[in-house]
Every structure is written in structure tokens, then in C-alpha cells.
Write a protein that holds these residues in place. Structure first.
Motif, PDB file in Angstrom:
ATOM      1  N   GLY A  86       0.818  -1.210   0.000  1.00 61.40           N
ATOM      2  CA  GLY A  86       0.000   0.000   0.000  1.00 61.40           C
ATOM      3  C   GLY A  86       0.851   1.259   0.000  1.00 61.40           C
ATOM      4  O   GLY A  86       0.531   2.240  -0.667  1.00 61.40           O
ATOM      5  N   LEU A  87       1.953   1.223   0.749  1.00 64.64           N
ATOM      6  CA  LEU A  87       2.864   2.369   0.779  1.00 64.64           C
ATOM      7  C   LEU A  87       3.498   2.598  -0.586  1.00 64.64           C
ATOM      8  O   LEU A  87       3.572   3.733  -1.064  1.00 64.64           O
ATOM      9  N   VAL A  88       3.934   1.533  -1.233  1.00 61.98           N
ATOM     10  CA  VAL A  88       4.559   1.659  -2.558  1.00 61.98           C
ATOM     11  C   VAL A  88       3.553   2.201  -3.575  1.00 61.98           C
ATOM     12  O   VAL A  88       3.860   3.121  -4.342  1.00 61.98           O
ATOM     13  N   LEU A  89       2.343   1.636  -3.571  1.00 60.87           N
ATOM     14  CA  LEU A  89       1.302   2.121  -4.480  1.00 60.87           C
ATOM     15  C   LEU A  89       0.994   3.593  -4.212  1.00 60.87           C
ATOM     16  O   LEU A  89       0.896   4.403  -5.149  1.00 60.87           O
ATOM     17  N   ALA A  90       0.874   3.958  -2.945  1.00 57.10           N
ATOM     18  CA  ALA A  90       0.581   5.350  -2.586  1.00 57.10           C
ATOM     19  C   ALA A  90       1.705   6.271  -3.031  1.00 57.10           C
ATOM     20  O   ALA A  90       1.453   7.358  -3.558  1.00 57.10           O
ATOM     21  N   MET A  91       2.950   5.860  -2.848  1.00 57.53           N
ATOM     22  CA  MET A  91       4.081   6.704  -3.247  1.00 57.53           C
ATOM     23  C   MET A  91       4.122   6.911  -4.753  1.00 57.53           C
ATOM     24  O   MET A  91       4.431   8.012  -5.225  1.00 57.53           O
ATOM     25  N   VAL A  92       3.819   5.884  -5.517  1.00 55.98           N
ATOM     26  CA  VAL A  92       3.809   6.019  -6.979  1.00 55.98           C
ATOM     27  C   VAL A  92       2.688   6.967  -7.409  1.00 55.98           C
ATOM     28  O   VAL A  92       2.906   7.884  -8.207  1.00 55.98           O
ATOM     29  N   LEU A  93       1.488   6.771  -6.862  1.00 58.19           N
ATOM     30  CA  LEU A  93       0.363   7.623  -7.239  1.00 58.19           C
ATOM     31  C   LEU A  93       0.564   9.070  -6.790  1.00 58.19           C
ATOM     32  O   LEU A  93       0.291  10.008  -7.545  1.00 58.19           O
ATOM     33  N   ILE A  94       1.056   9.258  -5.576  1.00 60.82           N
ATOM     34  CA  ILE A  94       1.299  10.612  -5.076  1.00 60.82           C
ATOM     35  C   ILE A  94       2.425  11.270  -5.874  1.00 60.82           C
ATOM     36  O   ILE A  94       2.359  12.459  -6.197  1.00 60.82           O
TER      37      ILE A  94
END
Length: 152
Positions: A86-94
Motif C-alpha cells: 500500500g505504501l509503494v502504491l501510494a508513493m507512486v500515485l502521489i
């Protein structure tokens, strides 16, 4: 990212338990990605999508990243193994969303400002001020890039 979850108040709070070195590397990678992504997004906006569409998509991506970060930060989801993905996905999207806003917002606002001749205005206080198109444009671009860069 650095510390594991603790139940005692005397310990440093955390969630993922990655350790200092790995957490620092992940943060620095995100930081670099966030500031390099505007280069690619600006090219995409100029050649394919246009400023408005790219700006809207960037805001949507940024909001989805915040949502992913929020959902993956729920303790039950961290315990089920969704913390790091979830952190990796959030960092990519952000990173993509913030980079898009950073790249598109200043020129988009500047395009909305119409040219006017320089004028001297007298305020109610009696102070005289000069309105200048080029100085106002510089102020708009500096201000909007300042605020666009503070999204994360």
C-alpha cells in the motif's frame, strides 16, 4: 516506516519495522521520483493530453494515492500484509499526481492571466502601487510552484 508497531507508550511509534537504512532509502527514492516526474508529465501534457486534462488526471492520481495510503495504514490492513504494498502504491500515485500538478499548475494559471498595461493605482490608504503584467506573472508562477511543491 522505520519502527515496528509497539503497544507501549514509552517506545517510538511505527508501523512497518523496516529499519532506519531501508526507510531512509525508500523516502529518498520517493523524494527523487516526486521531483523528476514533472519532466515526463510536462512532455505528456504538451504532446498528448493538454494542460487541463493532465491537471485533472494529476489531481485524481494524487487523491487516489492519499486514499491508498490511508487504507493501507489501518492497523488491520498492516497486520494482513498490506502495509508495504500500500505504501509503494501510494508513493507512486502521489509522485505522479504531485509531479503533474507541479509541472502543469504554474503555466496553467499564467495562461489564464490576461495582458494589461502597467498602471499606477492609489489605494484607499493613499499609497501608490504599480501593477505590472510581467511582475505579476513572475509572482503567479513562483507562488503556484511553491504551493504545488508542498503537496506531500
Amino acid at each position: 516506516m522505520e519502527h515496528p508497531p509497539h503497544r507501549q507508550k514509552s517506545q517510538t511509534p511505527g508501523a512497518l519495522g523496516l529499519g532506519q537504512a531501508k526507510a531512509t532509502r525508500i523516502y529518498c527514492s520517493f523524494y527523487i521520483f516526486y521531483y523528476v516526474s514533472p519532466i515526463c508529465i510536462a512532455t505528456l501534457a504538451d504532446n498528448r493530453l493538454g494542460q487541463y486534462t493532465t491537471l485533472v488526471l494529476s489531481v485524481v492520481l494524487y487523491c487516489l494515492g492519499i486514499l491508498a495510503l490511508t487504507i493501507s495504514s489501518i492497523p488491520a490492513n498492516i497486520n494482513n500484509g498490506w502495509g508495504i504494498p500500500g505504501l509503494v502504491l501510494a508513493m507512486v500515485l502521489i509522485g505522479l499526481g504531485g509531479g503533474g500538478v507541479k509541472a502543469i499548475m504554474p503555466p496553467f494559471i499564467a495562461d489564464q492571466y490576461s495582458w494589461t498595461k502597467s498602471k499606477v493605482k492609489t489605494l484607499k490608504s493613499g499609497e501608490k502601487v504599480i501593477t505590472d503584467y510581467e511582475l505579476t506573472l513572475q509572482y503567479i508562477c513562483k507562488s503556484s510552484s511553491f504551493y504545488a511543491g508542498r503537496g506531500s
